[in-house]
Design a protein around this motif. Structure first.
Motif, PDB file in Angstrom:
ATOM      1  N   VAL A  22      -3.482 -52.088  -2.820  1.00  0.00           N
ATOM      2  CA  VAL A  22      -4.473 -51.150  -2.301  1.00  0.00           C
ATOM      3  C   VAL A  22      -4.843 -51.519  -0.869  1.00  0.00           C
ATOM      4  N   LEU A  23      -4.971 -52.819  -0.592  1.00  0.00           N
ATOM      5  CA  LEU A  23      -5.333 -53.255   0.755  1.00  0.00           C
ATOM      6  C   LEU A  23      -4.225 -52.895   1.763  1.00  0.00           C
ATOM      7  N   ALA A  24      -2.965 -53.133   1.396  1.00  0.00           N
ATOM      8  CA  ALA A  24      -1.853 -52.777   2.283  1.00  0.00           C
ATOM      9  C   ALA A  24      -1.778 -51.272   2.495  1.00  0.00           C
ATOM     10  N   GLY A  25      -1.990 -50.485   1.438  1.00  0.00           N
ATOM     11  CA  GLY A  25      -1.982 -49.029   1.571  1.00  0.00           C
ATOM     12  C   GLY A  25      -3.097 -48.536   2.465  1.00  0.00           C
ATOM     13  N   ALA A  26      -4.292 -49.196   2.338  1.00  0.00           N
ATOM     14  CA  ALA A  26      -5.421 -48.784   3.174  1.00  0.00           C
ATOM     15  C   ALA A  26      -5.139 -49.068   4.641  1.00  0.00           C
ATOM     16  N   VAL A  27      -4.540 -50.248   4.929  1.00  0.00           N
ATOM     17  CA  VAL A  27      -4.219 -50.574   6.319  1.00  0.00           C
ATOM     18  C   VAL A  27      -3.166 -49.601   6.867  1.00  0.00           C
ATOM     19  N   ALA A  28      -2.118 -49.334   6.085  1.00  0.00           N
ATOM     20  CA  ALA A  28      -1.082 -48.403   6.531  1.00  0.00           C
ATOM     21  C   ALA A  28      -1.657 -47.006   6.742  1.00  0.00           C
ATOM     22  N   GLY A  29      -2.532 -46.567   5.827  1.00  0.00           N
ATOM     23  CA  GLY A  29      -3.159 -45.258   6.002  1.00  0.00           C
ATOM     24  C   GLY A  29      -4.007 -45.196   7.253  1.00  0.00           C
ATOM     25  N   GLY A  30      -4.729 -46.314   7.528  1.00  0.00           N
ATOM     26  CA  GLY A  30      -5.524 -46.351   8.749  1.00  0.00           C
ATOM     27  C   GLY A  30      -4.669 -46.243  10.001  1.00  0.00           C
ATOM     28  N   LEU A  31      -3.489 -46.886   9.989  1.00  0.00           N
ATOM     29  CA  LEU A  31      -2.582 -46.784  11.130  1.00  0.00           C
ATOM     30  C   LEU A  31      -2.109 -45.351  11.339  1.00  0.00           C
ATOM     31  N   VAL A  32      -1.785 -44.667  10.255  1.00  0.00           N
ATOM     32  CA  VAL A  32      -1.346 -43.266  10.359  1.00  0.00           C
ATOM     33  C   VAL A  32      -2.454 -42.401  10.947  1.00  0.00           C
ATOM     34  N   VAL A  33      -3.680 -42.587  10.453  1.00  0.00           N
ATOM     35  CA  VAL A  33      -4.809 -41.798  10.964  1.00  0.00           C
ATOM     36  C   VAL A  33      -5.051 -42.103  12.433  1.00  0.00           C
ATOM     37  N   LEU A  34      -4.962 -43.390  12.807  1.00  0.00           N
ATOM     38  CA  LEU A  34      -5.188 -43.786  14.194  1.00  0.00           C
ATOM     39  C   LEU A  34      -4.183 -43.120  15.131  1.00  0.00           C
ATOM     40  N   LEU A  35      -2.907 -43.174  14.770  1.00  0.00           N
ATOM     41  CA  LEU A  35      -1.875 -42.609  15.638  1.00  0.00           C
ATOM     42  C   LEU A  35      -1.968 -41.088  15.732  1.00  0.00           C
ATOM     43  N   ARG A  36      -2.242 -40.445  14.630  1.00  0.00           N
ATOM     44  CA  ARG A  36      -2.283 -38.981  14.654  1.00  0.00           C
ATOM     45  C   ARG A  36      -3.540 -38.466  15.336  1.00  0.00           C
ATOM     46  N   SER A  37      -4.646 -39.157  15.169  1.00  0.00           N
ATOM     47  CA  SER A  37      -5.894 -38.678  15.774  1.00  0.00           C
ATOM     48  C   SER A  37      -5.913 -38.891  17.277  1.00  0.00           C
ATOM     49  N   ARG A  38      -5.166 -39.911  17.777  1.00  0.00           N
ATOM     50  CA  ARG A  38      -5.160 -40.214  19.202  1.00  0.00           C
ATOM     51  C   ARG A  38      -3.947 -39.629  19.908  1.00  0.00           C
ATOM     52  N   ASP A  39      -3.099 -38.883  19.189  1.00  0.00           N
ATOM     53  CA  ASP A  39      -1.948 -38.191  19.768  1.00  0.00           C
ATOM     54  C   ASP A  39      -0.984 -39.160  20.469  1.00  0.00           C
ATOM     55  N   TYR A  40      -0.791 -40.318  19.877  1.00  0.00           N
ATOM     56  CA  TYR A  40       0.204 -41.284  20.345  1.00  0.00           C
ATOM     57  C   TYR A  40       0.002 -41.691  21.809  1.00  0.00           C
ATOM     58  N   ASP A  41      -1.268 -41.813  22.236  1.00  0.00           N
ATOM     59  CA  ASP A  41      -1.461 -42.283  23.600  1.00  0.00           C
ATOM     60  C   ASP A  41      -1.235 -43.793  23.664  1.00  0.00           C
ATOM     61  N   TYR A  42      -1.196 -44.332  24.883  1.00  0.00           N
ATOM     62  CA  TYR A  42      -0.828 -45.738  25.079  1.00  0.00           C
ATOM     63  C   TYR A  42      -1.797 -46.679  24.357  1.00  0.00           C
ATOM     64  N   ALA A  43      -3.094 -46.410  24.472  1.00  0.00           N
ATOM     65  CA  ALA A  43      -4.078 -47.309  23.875  1.00  0.00           C
ATOM     66  C   ALA A  43      -3.937 -47.355  22.349  1.00  0.00           C
ATOM     67  N   SER A  44      -3.774 -46.188  21.729  1.00  0.00           N
ATOM     68  CA  SER A  44      -3.666 -46.158  20.270  1.00  0.00           C
ATOM     69  C   SER A  44      -2.385 -46.849  19.797  1.00  0.00           C
ATOM     70  N   VAL A  45      -1.282 -46.676  20.508  1.00  0.00           N
ATOM     71  CA  VAL A  45      -0.029 -47.342  20.144  1.00  0.00           C
ATOM     72  C   VAL A  45      -0.182 -48.859  20.268  1.00  0.00           C
ATOM     73  N   HIS A  46      -0.860 -49.299  21.318  1.00  0.00           N
ATOM     74  CA  HIS A  46      -1.068 -50.745  21.516  1.00  0.00           C
ATOM     75  C   HIS A  46      -1.907 -51.324  20.377  1.00  0.00           C
ATOM     76  N   ILE A  47      -2.974 -50.628  19.994  1.00  0.00           N
ATOM     77  CA  ILE A  47      -3.824 -51.110  18.887  1.00  0.00           C
ATOM     78  C   ILE A  47      -3.033 -51.105  17.588  1.00  0.00           C
ATOM     79  N   ALA A  48      -2.228 -50.058  17.369  1.00  0.00           N
ATOM     80  CA  ALA A  48      -1.445 -49.961  16.131  1.00  0.00           C
ATOM     81  C   ALA A  48      -0.440 -51.097  16.033  1.00  0.00           C
ATOM     82  N   ILE A  49       0.185 -51.463  17.142  1.00  0.00           N
ATOM     83  CA  ILE A  49       1.146 -52.577  17.128  1.00  0.00           C
ATOM     84  C   ILE A  49       0.462 -53.877  16.744  1.00  0.00           C
ATOM     85  N   GLN A  50      -0.732 -54.108  17.296  1.00  0.00           N
ATOM     86  CA  GLN A  50      -1.457 -55.344  16.973  1.00  0.00           C
ATOM     87  C   GLN A  50      -1.857 -55.380  15.496  1.00  0.00           C
ATOM     88  N   ILE A  51      -2.372 -54.258  14.983  1.00  0.00           N
ATOM     89  CA  ILE A  51      -2.763 -54.216  13.561  1.00  0.00           C
ATOM     90  C   ILE A  51      -1.541 -54.406  12.678  1.00  0.00           C
TER      91      ILE A  51
END
Length: 411
Positions: A22-51
C-alpha cells in the motif's frame, strides 16, 4: 524410522506485505498525480526523480525481498497480491489515463491542425500583435519592421491548452474573426489600434481535386498557408496553396489543372502580393525582388506559386508592390496555347506559366510543361512569350530555368 525435515512455518496473516504494498502504491500514485498536475515541467520532473530514487526505489527493493521471503515460508498468495497489487493498479490507471489523454490530443490536433501563416507588413509602420489576433500579448507577439515596406514574417501555429488558435476551425478561418488588435510605432508614440479583418470564404482554393493523390493524406492545412496583409486601416487574410517538394512529386503526371506560376519581376520595386483570377499565390518567404542575374538572383524564378486554373483563356492578374499602403495594379494577360494542343510524346509532369512583369506595368506570359521523354530523358515544352519583351529578362525564359541536359521543345 526415518525422520522428515521440518517444514517452513506457514504465516497465516502477515501484515508487512500489505503495509509495504500500500505504501509503494501510494508513493507511485503520488508521482503520477504530481507529473500530470504540473504538466511535466522541469521542477515537477526533478522532484519526481528525487522521490523515485530515494523513496519508491527502496520500497520496491524491500517488496522484492519480502516476496522472496514469503515464497520460502509458504505465505498465502493473497499476501503477494497485497505486495504488488497497489503498484499494478496505479500503473494500470496511469496507462489508461495516458491512453485517454493521447486520444484527446489526437482529436484536438485533428480539430486544430498546425497552421502556417505569413504576415506581410504593408502598413508603413513597425507593427506588433498577438498571433491569435485577440490582443497584444507580449509573450508570443510578432514584430514586423515597417522599413522597408513589404517585410514578410513566417509563423507556424500549434494548438495549445489556452486555445490560442480559436480563430481557426480545422483549416478554415472562423466567420467571427473580424478584427485584430495591432500595436504600431509612430514618430510620437506607440499606438494600439483595433483593425477590421477582411476575409472571403469563397477565396479558399478548390483543392479537393488533388488531395487524393498525395501520399500523406493529411488535412487541408498541409497544403494551405494563410497570408495576412497588414495595411494602415485593415488586415486582409487569404489562404493560398503552398506545396512541398514531395507533394509536387505526388501530383506529377495527374490531370489536376494545377498550374505553377513563376514570376520574373522586371520592375523597380519588389512584388509583395499577387493574385491570378482572384486566387492568391504564395510568393515564398520574401517579396519578389527585381530580377538580377548576378549571384543567386535567378533562384527566385525557380520558386512556384500554385493556383487551380484551367488556362482556358486570358487570365486576370492583380498585384501590389512593396510600398506603404500600395495601390492595386491589374492586367488581363493572354496565355499562349501550345500549337499542337495537349498532344505530346511523353508523360506530362507539370504545367507552368512564367509571368514577366515589365517596368511599364505590362505583363507577358509564357506557357511551358515538364515532360518525361523516352529513354529516361526530360523535356521542357514551351510556347515562348506571348509577345516580345521590351528587353531580355536577366534570368532568361522558361527553358533557361533548366540545365543543358533537358530537351527543349518549342511549340
Amino acid at each position: 524410522m526415518q525422520l522428515s525435515e521440518p517444514e517452513e512455518p506457514v504465516l497465516k496473516s502477515p501484515v508487512a506485505g500489505a503495509v509495504a504494498g500500500v505504501l509503494a502504491g501510494a508513493v507511485a500514485g503520488g508521482l503520477v498525480v504530481l507529473l500530470r498536475s504540473r504538466d511535466y515541467d522541469y521542477a515537477s520532473v526533478h522532484i519526481a526523480i528525487q522521490i523515485g530514487a530515494f523513496l519508491l526505489a527502496p520500497l520496491l527493493a524491500f517488496n522484492f525481498v519480502l516476496s522472496v521471503l514469503y515464497l520460502r515460508r509458504n505465505v498465502p498468495s493473497v499476501s503477494h497480491a497485497w505486495i504488488w497489487g497497489p503498484i499494478v493498479i496505479v500503473l494500470s490507471v496511469a496507462f489508461a489515463m495516458n491512453g485517454t489523454a493521447e486520444i484527446k490530443r489526437r482529436n484536438a490536433e485533428a480539430d486544430h491542425p498546425r497552421i502556417r501563416e505569413i504576415h506581410v507588413n504593408l502598413s508603413g509602420y513597425t507593427i506588433r500583435f498577438d498571433p491569435a489576433g485577440q490582443g497584444v500579448d507580449t509573450r508570443g507577439r510578432i514584430n514586423i519592421p515597417g522599413d522597408p515596406p513589404g517585410e514578410f514574417v513566417e509563423r507556424t501555429r500549434y494548438f495549445a491548452d489556452d486555445d490560442r488558435m480559436a480563430i481557426y476551425a480545422k483549416a478554415r478561418l472562423v466567420p467571427s474573426f473580424r478584427e485584430m488588435q495591432v500595436s504600431r510605432e509612430s514618430l510620437s508614440a506607440e499606438q494600439v489600434a483595433v483593425l477590421p479583418v477582411s476575409q472571403r470564404a469563397e477565396a479558399f482554393p478548390n483543392i479537393e481535386g488533388f488531395m487524393k493523390y498525395l501520399s500523406f493524406q493529411g488535412s487541408e492545412a498541409t497544403v494551405i498557408t494563410y497570408w495576412y496583409f497588414h495595411y494602415p486601416d485593415r488586415v486582409d487574410v487569404v489562404p493560398a496553396i503552398d506545396l512541398s517538394g514531395s507533394q509536387t512529386m505526388d501530383l506529377s503526371g495527374h490531370d489536376v489543372s494545377l498550374v505553377e506560376f513563376h514570376i520574373a519581376n522586371l520592375g523597380r520595386l519588389p512584388i509583395a502580393r499577387l493574385e491570378v483570377d482572384g486566387e492568391t499565390l504564395a510568393l515564398g518567404s520574401a517579396a519578389i525582388p527585381t530580377e538580377q542575374a548576378d549571384g543567386n538572383g535567378c533562384v527566385n524564378r525557380n520558386h512556384a506559386g500554385y493556383a487551380i486554373n484551367p488556362l482556358s483563356g486570358a487570365i486576370k492578374v492583380r498585384w501590389q508592390l512593396g510600398q506603404a499602403n500600395p495601390a492595386w495594379h491589374e492586367a488581363v494577360v493572354y496565355v499562349p496555347p501550345f500549337r499542337s494542343g495537349e498532344r505530346t510524346r511523353g508523360r506530362i509532369r507539370s504545367t507552368s506559366v512564367d509571368l514577366y512583369f515589365e517596368s511599364h506595368g505590362k505583363v507577358v506570359a509564357e506557357r511551358s510543361q515538364e515532360i518525361d521523354l523516352p529513354l529516361g530523358k526530360m523535356g521542357i515544352r514551351t510556347t515562348g512569350p506571348s509577345r516580345p519583351l521590351a528587353s531580355p529578362p536577366p534570368c532568361g525564359y522558361a527553358s533557361d530555368r533548366y540545365t543543358e541536359d533537358v530537351v527543349v521543345i518549342q511549340d
